[in-house]
Enzyme design. Structure first.
Site, PDB file in Angstrom:
ATOM      1  N   SER A   1      24.113  24.532  30.027  1.00 19.35           N
ATOM      2  CA  SER A   1      23.354  23.829  31.073  1.00 19.35           C
ATOM      3  C   SER A   1      23.135  22.370  30.708  1.00 19.35           C
ATOM      4  O   SER A   1      23.163  21.490  31.580  1.00 19.35           O
ATOM      5  CB  SER A   1      22.001  24.523  31.295  1.00 19.35           C
TER       6      SER A   1
ATOM      7  N   GLU B   1      31.521  28.173  28.996  1.00 17.11           N
ATOM      8  CA  GLU B   1      32.194  27.212  29.876  1.00 17.11           C
ATOM      9  C   GLU B   1      31.317  26.000  30.169  1.00 17.11           C
ATOM     10  O   GLU B   1      31.316  25.450  31.262  1.00 17.11           O
ATOM     11  CB  GLU B   1      32.682  27.893  31.162  1.00 17.11           C
TER      12      GLU B   1
END
Length: 384
Positions: free
Chosen positions: A364, A361
């Site tokens: 970073s 999703e």
């Protein structure tokens, strides 16, 4: 949902997690599957539709409620939440927000009841966080569409009943333009689901590739406007990022609890290792970052529900909390010493499980781009 109702649901989820799921964690890890009785218990509690609209059988929990429940889900194996995560989140939300009334009536009640499992089919070999490489195509064919292409890393694909598929419906468009979303029956001719992926961690949470070979779908399989689906994908992913952040906080709480209990009782030289100041330091760092993450996701949820911040805040929470839980699980293994490296120890399993949170999703690195770019655009910097 009022505060008292949410409190009761959260209490019931906590009891299910502690009494039913945690005792089966090692079994889930070894067998790479969630027992049927746990799925049944989750369905009976309404967890397959807690985020879906009430008029279609869901519980209509807002983002603040989602965060509170996710703190409980995150306390145990990620496979538990993964069972119902796509129904409530990135797949179910596309239908709930932009589907036609017929699509909602057809799919949402059965998703909310746990009778059907939906998967969100966006990621490809050359298209993850950047849509420019999306190759799956959808071309018009009479009153319907023909879909060709393949997707990878698709959560719940091996046991999904339907896929929310993102495909390029305008071959001339680039980037995020010209992408449409379709509801595709998993049993449709031409749909092939690959074998389960063998992953580092998160056993029991199944992912796999999906192949679409001349898959014909009717015109009413199109969700929302033709060619405008990628912005919708980003919208549901933003909500999902805040959900993931709360799961990370729940996991950090679990490994902290495991570490404190171990350090208070395990002995070296006749004294509990918790008396050693460097062990206390590891625990103190875990606790400090945990409470910061918990405060962050709760504040971000308030701002999300109010509409004040539906992009930068969720990305910041996902960035911080996914990195934080990685540090927490690493410190937990360190506190446990050699025991923390054994497969029979919970912190070893969570150490492997936590690594994925920094990837899916939105990695970073992608979150940093969203945060930095968003802040600069708010300051007046034009888009390139």
């Amino acid at each position: 949902m009022d505060a008292e109702d949410l409190k009761q649901i959260k209490s019931a989820v906590r009891q299910l997690v502690h009494d039913v799921v945690i005792p089966r964690e090692e079994q889930i890890d070894l067998e790479d599957r969630v027992p049927d009785e746990i799925r049944k218990a989750a369905a009976e509690m309404g967890l397959f539709g807690y985020n879906l609209p009430e008029e279609y059988g869901g519980l209509a929990v807002d983002m603040r409620g989602d965060v509170e429940l996710s703190l409980e889900f995150g306390y145990t194996t990620p496979a538990f939440r993964s069972m119902f995560g796509t129904n409530n989140g990135i797949a179910g939300q596309v239908i709930a927000r932009w589907g036609s009334e017929e699509q909602k009536q057809r799919w949402l009640p059965r998703l909310a009841a746990g009778e059907l499992i939906a998967s969100f089919a966006l990621t490809e070999a050359e298209a993850g966080s950047d849509p420019a490489g999306l190759r799956t195509s959808a071309r018009r064919d009479g009153d319907g569409w023909v879909i060709n292409g393949n997707k990878r890393y698709i959560t719940n694909a091996p046991w999904a009943d339907l896929f929310v598929v993102f495909a390029r419906s305008d071959a001339e468009a680039t980037g995020g333009r010209g992408i449409s979303a379709f509801v595709v029956d998993a049993k449709a001719p031409g749909v092939t689901v690959g074998p389960k992926d063998r992953k580092m961690g998160q056993a029991g949470a199944w992912t796999s590739e999906i192949f679409f070979d001349d898959v014909r779908v009717p015109g009413d399989a199109l969700v929302g406007e033709e060619g405008r689906a990628y912005s919708k994908a980003l919208t549901v992913l933003s909500r999902g990022r805040l959900h993931i952040a709360a799961l990370c906080v729940g996991m950090a709480q679990r490994v902290l609890d495991e570490s404190v209990a171990y350090a208070a009782t395990a002995k070296q030289g006749g004294a509990p290792i918790g008396r050693f100041q460097l062990v206390q330091g590891l625990i103190a760092d875990m606790y400090t970052e945990l409470v910061a993450g918990r405060a962050m996701v709760r504040e971000a949820a308030v701002r999300y529900d109010s509409g004040e911040d539906t992009a930068i805040g969720p990305s910041a929470a996902k960035l911080y909390c996914s990195e934080m839980v990685g540090r927490a699980t690493d410190r937990a293994v360190q506190v446990h010493g050699g025991l923390g490296y054994l497969r029979t120890t919970p912190v070893e399993r969570f150490y492997r499980d936590a690594r994925l949170y920094r990837l899916y999703e939105g990695t970073s690195e992608v979150q940093r781009v969203i945060i930095g770019g968003g802040l600069l655009r708010e300051a007046g910097m034009p888009r390139s």
